[in-house]
Design a protein around this motif. Structure first.
Motif, PDB file in Angstrom:
ATOM      1  N   LEU A 155       0.861  -1.193   0.000  1.00  0.00           N
ATOM      2  CA  LEU A 155       0.000   0.000   0.000  1.00  0.00           C
ATOM      3  C   LEU A 155       0.890   1.233   0.000  1.00  0.00           C
ATOM      4  O   LEU A 155       1.775   1.352   0.848  1.00  0.00           O
ATOM      5  N   ILE A 156       0.634   2.144  -0.924  1.00  0.00           N
ATOM      6  CA  ILE A 156       1.372   3.404  -0.924  1.00  0.00           C
ATOM      7  C   ILE A 156       0.407   4.526  -0.541  1.00  0.00           C
ATOM      8  O   ILE A 156      -0.672   4.655  -1.130  1.00  0.00           O
ATOM      9  N   ALA A 157       0.778   5.296   0.465  1.00  0.00           N
ATOM     10  CA  ALA A 157      -0.060   6.424   0.865  1.00  0.00           C
ATOM     11  C   ALA A 157       0.121   7.558  -0.140  1.00  0.00           C
ATOM     12  O   ALA A 157       1.217   8.076  -0.301  1.00  0.00           O
ATOM     13  N   SER A 158      -0.963   7.907  -0.833  1.00  0.00           N
ATOM     14  CA  SER A 158      -0.922   9.046  -1.754  1.00  0.00           C
ATOM     15  C   SER A 158      -1.521  10.224  -0.996  1.00  0.00           C
ATOM     16  O   SER A 158      -2.710  10.263  -0.705  1.00  0.00           O
ATOM     17  N   THR A 159      -0.637  11.185  -0.640  1.00  0.00           N
ATOM     18  CA  THR A 159      -1.020  12.156   0.378  1.00  0.00           C
ATOM     19  C   THR A 159      -1.568  13.466  -0.157  1.00  0.00           C
ATOM     20  O   THR A 159      -2.076  14.272   0.613  1.00  0.00           O
ATOM     21  N   ALA A 160      -1.446  13.717  -1.441  1.00  0.00           N
ATOM     22  CA  ALA A 160      -2.022  14.963  -1.958  1.00  0.00           C
ATOM     23  C   ALA A 160      -2.464  14.779  -3.399  1.00  0.00           C
ATOM     24  O   ALA A 160      -1.913  13.955  -4.143  1.00  0.00           O
ATOM     25  N   SER A 161      -3.444  15.555  -3.779  1.00  0.00           N
ATOM     26  CA  SER A 161      -3.878  15.587  -5.171  1.00  0.00           C
ATOM     27  C   SER A 161      -2.806  16.295  -5.995  1.00  0.00           C
ATOM     28  O   SER A 161      -2.219  17.278  -5.535  1.00  0.00           O
ATOM     29  N   PRO A 162      -2.569  15.823  -7.224  1.00  0.00           N
ATOM     30  CA  PRO A 162      -1.588  16.525  -8.066  1.00  0.00           C
ATOM     31  C   PRO A 162      -1.991  17.982  -8.314  1.00  0.00           C
ATOM     32  O   PRO A 162      -1.131  18.819  -8.601  1.00  0.00           O
ATOM     33  N   TYR A 163      -3.268  18.281  -8.167  1.00  0.00           N
ATOM     34  CA  TYR A 163      -3.725  19.664  -8.374  1.00  0.00           C
ATOM     35  C   TYR A 163      -3.152  20.629  -7.344  1.00  0.00           C
ATOM     36  O   TYR A 163      -3.168  21.833  -7.541  1.00  0.00           O
TER      37      TYR A 163
END
Ligand SMILES: *Cc1c(COP(=O)(O)O)cnc(C)c1O
Length: 496
Positions: free
Chosen positions: A421-429
């Motif tokens: 599992l990789i934590a994706s912490t922000a939207s690319p926007y």
């Protein structure tokens, strides 16, 4: 009533969960840690049939022991609703050979929303339970994302005020615009001429200043914290690890009990500590992969056993991780020192006096499940490009640190098969400029909002409301101050 929380620097200082949430920080700069971390009392099979709110209840009821079921359900249901633009709250997607846990579907499009959507409800419930009549003043230092998420959570919440300090030249243009356009009547935002560590130290000093706290009290105010030093931030963050694990079961990717790895792009060490707590509650995690940017103090710590903040502070393309003093590491140090407040206090004293400390060999052995590595800004850009080229999926700079470090982990350890599992912490926007120029350097000539529109076209992901909201919003907060003047501006804000 269940177990208590205890200070990492003084074993005599205890608090109930609600008291710990209200106080934020323990006396003498210690952090509250739970005396126990209970195991989940429902099976993974059952959890895998529950929605986010139901899983949140099963996790949080075990940790916030003096909240009633009714209070907790009220907090959870108020927080995790249509504010999130995905009904799963945390969708888990498969890209680049790993399960990407998208933690950015809340109001301000960073993972800080996961906890800061609920913290105001926990805080006001805690105030009621403890018969607090003072107005609660949330003091927050931010490396960019906590600030806006806390502002959004506490804006116009009766009985609260919130002051946010961010490094004036250390956040992305979108992050800054999100904060300085905040409209809540009870909010205050200031840039400081310093970095995140300066902001965090300034805030911690105000918490510990007895005279200041007494003065506040006499005027009907008291401080609390929305930073991840508050257990009211940490506990809600445990939930998405349990939830994501059970989503993998629900979708047949793993069986209950199978081991996974987690990769967390790390700054203040709150998110990865929540993963660790989730494992103590029963989620079978083999390795905790701690991903740093060029401020690689944690990588050095995990490889050498010495924590040393004596180095240059580097501004990177992942500003929310530009940190040299990772506050929550203290909770892990306390634990690997055998829950010894005395030993921990000694390490923290060395840290504040000399900027470094070295743990014992035994403590280092206790860190076996942690792996650290780092990615440079150049590697981050290459990783964004690579993942985009593979299948059109666009990740932000912080997530890219994690993806790059995961690649290094696989290479170094040969563990290519454990589901991860990789934590994706922000939207690319939120980091549009860095993300778009990683994909094509020619984009650098365009304006911030032109890049937003271009990203929408390229990624086929709808522009989040958080971005639409700031396109034409008026700047309402213009204060910039020296770090020495933080107390003065807080007093000005409170009118005392
Ligand atoms: C805050 C933040 C981090 C770091 O999380 P910690 O809990 O402080 O380690 C990583 N990425 C983003 C986008 C953040 O906002």
């Amino acid at each position: 009533m269940g177990f208590l929380y205890r200070s990492t620097r003084n074993s005599e200082e205890t608090a109930t969960a609600s008291e710990a949430i209200l106080k934020g920080l323990a006396n003498e700069g210690g952090l509250f840690v739970p005396d126990e971390i209970p195991e989940l009392d429902v099976s993974f099979e059952e959890l895998s049939k529950m929605n986010y709110r139901e899983v949140a209840f099963e996790v949080m009821k075990l940790m916030l022991t003096d909240f009633t079921d009714e209070e907790l359900r009220y907090c959870i249901n108020s927080a995790y609703d249509s504010k999130f633009d995905n009904e799963l709250i945390v969708p888990v997607k498969y890209h680049h050979g790993a399960y990407i846990m998208e933690l950015f579907h809340g109001k301000t499009i960073a993972f800080k929303d996961m906890a800061l959507s609920i913290l105001p409800y926990l805080m006001t419930t805690a105030a009621r339970k403890n018969n607090i009549s003072n107005e609660i003043v949330i003091l927050t230092a931010t490396s960019g994302d906590t600030g806006k998420a806390a502002l959004a959570g506490f804006a116009d919440v009766p009985g609260t005020k919130i002051a946010v300090f961010y490094p004036k030249n250390g956040v992305s243009p979108i992050q800054e615009k999100q904060m300085v356009t905040e409209r809540g009547k009870n909010t205050f935002v200031a840039g400081i001429t310093g970095n995140f560590d300066d902001a965090q130290t300034g805030v911690k000093l105000m918490f510990q200043d007895k005279a200041l706290n007494e003065e506040l009290n006499s005027k009907g105010f008291q401080f609390s914290s929305a930073n991840s030093i508050n257990i009211g931030r940490l506990v809600p963050q445990i939930v998405y690890y349990v939830y994501s694990y059970t989503r993998l079961i629900a979708s047949g990717k793993i069986k209950a009990g199978d081991k996974i790895n987690v990769v967390v792009p790390t700054g203040n060490f709150g998110n990865i500590l929540a993963a660790y707590y989730a494992s103590l509650m029963g989620v079978p995690v083999d390795r905790f992969i701690c991903a740093s940017n060029d401020n690689k103090v944690l990588y050095d710590f995990f490889t050498t056993g010495t924590y040393d903040r004596n180095r240059d502070f580097i501004l990177t393309s992942s500003p929310s991780m530009d940190i040299l003093i990772s506050s929550n590491l203290e909770r892990l140090i306390y634990r690997i020192a055998g829950n010894s407040a005395e030993d921990n206090a000694e390490f923290m004293k060395q840290l504040s006096e000399t900027g470094r400390y070295k743990i014992t060999d035994q403590m280092k052995k206790n860190l076996f499940h942690f792996y650290g590595n780092f990615a440079t800004s150049d590697e981050v850009a290459k990783t964004i490009r690579k993942v985009y080229d593979e299948d059109g999926y666009v990740i932000d700079t912080h997530t890219a640190v994690a993806v790059n470090v995961y690649d290094k982990f696989k290479e170094e350890t040969g563990d290519k098969d454990t589901p991860t599992l990789i934590a994706s912490t922000a939207s690319p926007y939120k980091f549009t400029r860095s993300v778009m120029t990683a994909i094509n350097p020619a984009y650098d000539a365009k304006g911030d909002f032109e890049l937003v529109d271009e990203l929408a076209r390229l990624s086929a992901v709808k522009i989040p409301q958080a971005i639409e909201d700031i396109r034409s919003a008026e700047v309402l907060h213009k204060t910039v101050c020296d770090k020495e003047d933080m107390e003065k501006v807080v007093k000005g804000f409170l009118g005392i």
